[in-house]
Design an enzyme around this catalytic site. Structure first.
Site, short mmCIF file in Angstrom:
data_model
loop_
_atom_site.label_atom_id
_atom_site.label_comp_id
_atom_site.label_asym_id
_atom_site.label_seq_id
_atom_site.Cartn_x
_atom_site.Cartn_y
_atom_site.Cartn_z
N LYS A 245 0.84 -1.21 0.00
CA LYS A 245 0.00 0.00 0.00
C LYS A 245 0.87 1.25 0.00
O LYS A 245 0.65 2.19 -0.78
CB LYS A 245 -0.92 -0.02 1.23
CG LYS A 245 -1.68 1.28 1.48
CD LYS A 245 -2.28 1.30 2.87
CE LYS A 245 -2.96 2.62 3.18
NZ LYS A 245 -4.15 2.89 2.37
N CYS B 232 -23.61 0.50 -1.77
CA CYS B 232 -22.69 0.73 -2.88
C CYS B 232 -22.36 -0.58 -3.59
O CYS B 232 -22.76 -1.65 -3.15
CB CYS B 232 -21.42 1.43 -2.42
SG CYS B 232 -20.76 0.93 -0.85
N HIS C 217 -14.04 7.10 -5.74
CA HIS C 217 -12.82 6.27 -5.75
C HIS C 217 -11.77 6.84 -6.68
O HIS C 217 -10.66 6.35 -6.74
CB HIS C 217 -13.17 4.83 -6.14
CG HIS C 217 -14.17 4.21 -5.22
ND1 HIS C 217 -15.50 4.10 -5.54
CD2 HIS C 217 -14.03 3.72 -3.96
CE1 HIS C 217 -16.14 3.55 -4.52
NE2 HIS C 217 -15.27 3.31 -3.56
#
Length: 753
Positions: free
Chosen positions: A20, A643, A694
Site C-alpha cells: 500500500k 454501494c 474512488h
C-alpha cells in the site's frame, strides 16, 4: 500416496502494508517505478519463504497483484479499455493503474473500470469490459516473470491462473450488446500460450481458478466448460480450483472435464467427501480445502482430520486452505495486545500454513497427538464466559414482529418529515465521511498510543468536526454530516464500542487497490454498554441550524465486514447487533438528531452464492435493519446507503427495508442502476450518486446535471436527492471542495430550470 499441502494464495499487502505504502508513494510521484517493482519483489520473496518455512509444499505463484488479480488477468489477455490504452498498444504497470484509478494516457480524467465484490467476500475486483469483435493477445507477462523469479529462488511452484470461463462470467459487455461467452474461443489461444510457456519452465501443476463453478450457472455457461478445457489440456496438469461454496450440484459437469485434479472448499461448501471420492475419476487428485482461508479462527484439526481420513490412501490427496489466504491477516505472532485466551482461539495466514503442515503430517503418519494439542483452545472456547451473555440471548429470544415495524407507513412519515425539515427540491447531502487528513489520523494515533490525553484528543476532534460543518455551510449543502473525524473505519469504530468484539493491531486485509481494512472479530454475544455516536452528533448539530445526520453502520454490514463467530448463525449475530444499534437510534433521536443514516452497503454482498439460498438470507437481513430502525418516530428520517450494487434481483428486499431515503452508488454505471428502481416503482426517496469518489477526478457541473437529468427520466424529481457515490474519507480536501461545489451548483441549476 504421500499427502502434500498447498495454499491457494497468500496476502499481498505485507505485514506492515508495505505494498500500500509503495503504491501510494508511486502514485504521488514520490517514488520511482523501480522502487515500486523492488517492493513487489521483496514481498513475493518474503511470502514464498514464509510459507515454505511454515511447512507448505507447493507455493502459489501469480497470486500477487499490483491492484487486483482480475485486472492482472485482463492485462495478460490484452483486454485494455480503449480510453486507457497507450497509443502504440503497449501495456505497462501505469496502464494497469489507469484502469483501476481512472486516467487516460495523457493524464486527463477517464472513467475507471467498474469495481465490484469478488463473489461474497470483502475484496473488490475490477470488472473486465468486453466489446464486440474484440481481439486478445498475450500482452502482460507478470505471471511468467514471477514464476521465473520463484524458480530462481529454488521454490517448488504452482502457478495460479484465473480460468477463462470465470473470467468472462465476471465481466460486462460495453457498447453494442452481444453474448460475452462468444469470446471464449478468442481468449483460449492466450491461455494455451501461457500454459505452453509454463510447461517450458518445468511446471507440473497449474491451479486454474474457476469459482464460477459453485454458482447456479445458466446451462450454456456450464456447457462451455468441456470445449474450453478440451482446448487447454495436455500442456501441464490442471488443478481445477473452486471455492466459497460446494460443487456437488455441478459435479457431473466437472467430472467430465479433462483436468487432473479438483480443489473443493470443504469449509463453506456442503460437499460430502465420500460422495466426491465416489463420483470423481479415480486418477484425479483431490485438493481438500479444510482450513478456512477467510476467517481468523484456529481450526479444530481433530474435526478436519476426521472429515478427510476415510479417503486417505484411496486417491491422490492434498490438503489446502479453503480459498486464497488473501482474505486473512498475515501473522498472529505480532499481535501483542490480544488477551492470551482470545489469542489462543485465532490463526492468521502464516498460522493457517502451520495448520496445513500439522494436518498433512498427521494424515501421513496417523499420529494425531499434535492435532489434539493444537485444537484444545478452540474446544475450550465453547464454554468460555467471554462468549455467552444471558441478557443478550434473552432479549433476542423475545423479539416480536412489532419490533421491526415503524409506527406509520412511508407516505405519512414523508409528510411529517417534510413539515419538520422543509428541504428544497434536489436536496444535497454527502454520504458521511470527509477527508481523513494526516492531521486527523495523527490525532487518533497519538491518542491510541497514549501520547495525547483524552481532553486534548476531544478538543482536536471537535475542531475537525467544526471545520467540516463550516465547509459544508460554505458549500451550501442542505443536509450536513459531522465528517467522522473520530472514526478510523465505519465498522471498526462500532466494534470498538460494542461488547462481543475484539481488535487486532496488524490484522490488515486488502479491500481493493491500495485500500486495506482491519476487520473486527466477533468473539461473543454482542451488546452496547453505552451510547456510541450521540455526543459528537449532538455537538455537530449545535454548530448549525441545518439538519445534521446521525451516522450508523447497519447490522448486516457490521456482520459482513467483520470476522464472524463460527459457533452461531450469521442471523443471530446480525440481530444481536441490530438490537444494540436500536438503542443508539433511540438515543440519537432523544438528543435532537432528526435524520439518521444506517449504512447497509453490504446487504447485497452478503447474499449466498446460490440464488436458491437468497430468500432466507434476505428475510433475516431485512428484519435486522428494521429492528435497528423501527424505534424511530415518524418525523425522524431514516436514510440508508448502499454501494457496488446490482439491485434488480433484490428490489423487493430493498423496498422492504422501508428506509425513508436510500442513497446508492451509480456514477460508474452511468445511472443504469436506477432502471431497477424505475421498473419496481420504488416508492421512497432516492439519492443516486453523481460522482465516483474512488477516483480523484473532479466532475463538471454539466456532467452532474446530465446524470441528474438522466435520473429524473426514471425517478420523479421530487423524490431525488443529490449526493456523491460514497463517503469522502479517502479523498483530499481540494478535490472534495471542488467536486461538492460543482454538485451543489448543479442542484441549484436544476431548481431554477
Amino acid at each position: 500416496m504421500t499427502i502434500r499441502n498447498h495454499t491457494l494464495g497468500f496476502p499481498r499487502v505485507g505485514l506492515r502494508r508495505e505494498l500500500k505504502k509503495a503504491q501510494e508513494s508511486y502514485w504521488a510521484g514520490n517514488a520511482t517505478r523501480e522502487d515500486l517493482l523492488a517492493t513487489g519483489r521483496e514481498l513475493r520473496a518474503r511470502h514464498w519463504d514464509q510459507q515454505k518455512q511454515a511447512g507448505i509444499d507447493l507455493l502459489p505463484v501469480g497470486d500477487f497483484a499490483w491492484y487486483d488479480h482480475v485486472l492482472t488477468t485482463s492485462l495478460l489477455l490484452g483486454n485494455v479499455p480503449a480510453r486507457h490504452q497507450n497509443s502504440d498498444g503497449s501495456v505497462d504497470i501505469d496502464t494497469l493503474f489507469r484502469i483501476g484509478r481512472g486516467r487516460a494516457p495523457t493524464g486527463e480524467p477517464a472513467a475507471a473500470a467498474e469495481m465490484t465484490k469478488w463473489f461474497n467476500t470483502n475484496y473488490h475486483y475490477m470488472v473486465p469490459e468486453f466489446v464486440k469483435g474484440q481481439q486478445f493477445k498475450l500482452t502482460w507477462t507478470q505471471l511468467l516473470d514471477e514464476v521465473d523469479e520463484a524458480l530462481a529462488l529454488g521454490h517448488k511452484v504452482k502457478p495460479v491462473l484465473l480460468g477463462p470461463v470465470t473470467y468472462l462470467w465476471l465481466g460486462k459487455v460495453k457498447g453494442e450488446s452481444f453474448d460475452r461467452l462468444s469470446l471464449l474461443n478468442d481468449i483460449l489461444p492466450v491461455y494455451k500460450q501461457v500454459l505452453t510457456e509454463l510447461a517450458k519452465r518445468g511446471v507440473e501443476w497449474v491451479q486454474i481458478d474457476e469459482p464460477a463453478l459453485v454458482l447456479e450457472l445458466p446451462q450454456e455457461w456450464l456447457d462451455a466448460y468441456k470445449p474450453a478445457y478440451d482446448a487447454l489440456q495436455g500442456q501441464v496438469k490442471l488443478l481445477l480450483t473452486t471455492y466459497f461454496e460446494g460443487v456437488t450440484p455441478n459435479l457431473d459437469t466437472i467430472a467430465a472435464l479433462p483436468v487432473q485434479g479438483l480443489h473443493v472448499d470443504l469449509v463453506h461448501g456442503k460437499d460430502d467427501v465420500a460422495e466426491l471420492h465416489k463420483r470423481l475419476p479415480s486418477d484425479w487428485l483431490l485438493s481438500a480445502g479444510l482450513v478456512n482461508g477467510r476467517n481468523v479462527w484456529r481450526a479444530d484439526l481433530t474435526e478436519k482430520y476426521a472429515q478427510i481420513k476415510d479417503i486417505v490412501g484411496k486417491r491422490d490427496l492434498w490438503v489446502a486452505s479453503s480459498c486464497s489466504l488473501l482474505h486473512s491477516p498475515i501473522d498472529l505472532s505480532v499481535e501483542t495486545r490480544l488477551d492470551a485466551e482470545v489469542k489462543s482461539w485465532f490463526a492468521f495466514a502464516l498460522q493457517k500454513c502451520g495448520e496445513l503442515a500439522l494436518l498433512r503430517d498427521a494424515l501421513n503418519s496417523g499420529d494425531t497427538a499434535k492435532l489434539e494439542a493444537w485444537s484444545a483452545p478452540i474446544q475450550a472456547r465453547r464454554h468460555s464466559t467471554r462468549v455467552h451473555n444471558a441478557a443478550v440471548e434473552k432479549r433476542l429470544a423475545a423479539i416480536t414482529a412489532q419490533d421491526s415495524q415503524r409506527a406509520s407507513p412511508y407516505a405519512a412519515r414523508a409528510q411529517a418529515q417534510r413539515n419538520r425539515f422543509n428541504l428544497p427540491s434536489w436536496p444535497t447531502t454527502t454520504i458521511g465521511s470527509f477527508p481523513q487528513t494526516t492531521e486527523i489520523r495523527g490525532l487518533r494515533l497519538d491518542f491510541k498510543k497514549g501520547n495525547l490525553d483524552a481532553n486534548h484528543y476531544r478538543t482536536g476532534i471537535a475542531e475537525h468536526i467544526k471545520q467540516a460543518i463550516v465547509e459544508q455551510e460554505r458549500l451550501g449543502l442542505d443536509v450536513l454530516v459531522h465528517g467522522e473525524a473520530e472514526r478510523n473505519d465505519m465498522v471498526e469504530y462500532f466494534g470498538e464500542h460494542l461488547d462481543g468484539f475484539v481488535f487486532t493491531q496488524n490484522g490488515w486485509v486488502q479491500s481493493y487497490g491500495s485500500r486495506c481494512v482491519k476487520p473486527p472479530v466477533v468473539i461473543g454475544d454482542v451488546s452496547r454498554p453505552e451510547p456510541i455516536t450521540v455526543e459528537w452528533a449532538k455537538y455537530a448539530q449545535s454548530l448549525t441550524d441545518k439538519p445534521v445526520k446521525g451516522m450508523l453502520t447497519g447490522p448486516v454490514t457490521i456482520l459482513c465486514w467483520s470476522f464472524p463467530r463460527e459457533d452461531v448463525s450469521r442471523e443471530t449475530i446480525a440481530k444481536q447487533i441490530a438490537l444494540a444499534l436500536r438503542d443508539e437510534v433511540a438515543d440519537l433521536e432523544a438528543a435532537g438528531i432528526g435524520i439518521i443514516q444506517i449504512d447497509e452497503p453490504a446487504l447485497r454482498e452478503g447474499l449466498p452464492l446460490r440464488r436458491s439460498d437468497w430468500d432466507a438470507y434476505l428475510q433475516w437481513g431485512v428484519e435486522a435493519f428494521r429492528i435497528n430502525a423501527a424505534v424511530a418516530k415518524d418525523d425522524t428520517q431514516i436514510h440508508t446507503h448502499m454501494c457496488y450494487c446490482e439491485f434488480n434481483d433484490i428490489m423487493d428486499s430493498i423496498a422492504a427495508l422501508d428506509a425513508d431515503v436510500i442513497t446508492i452508488e451509480t456514477s460508474r454505471s452511468d445511472m443504469e442502476l436506477l432502471e431497477s428502481f424505475e421498473e419496481f416503482e420504488y416508492p421512497n426517496e432516492i439519492g443516486p450518486g453523481v460522482y465516483d469518489i474512488h477516483s480523484p477526478n473532479v466532475p463538471s457541473v454539466e456532467w452532474i446535471e446530465a446524470l441528474l437529468n438522466k435520473a429524473a427520466q426514471r425517478i420523479p424529481a421530487e423524490r431525488l436527492w443529490v449526493n456523491p457515490d460514497c463517503g469522502l474519507k479517502t479523498r483530499g480536501w481540494p478535490e472534495t471542495r471542488a467536486a461538492l461545489a460543482n454538485m451543489v451548483k448543479a442542484a441549484q441549476n436544476l431548481r431554477q430550470a
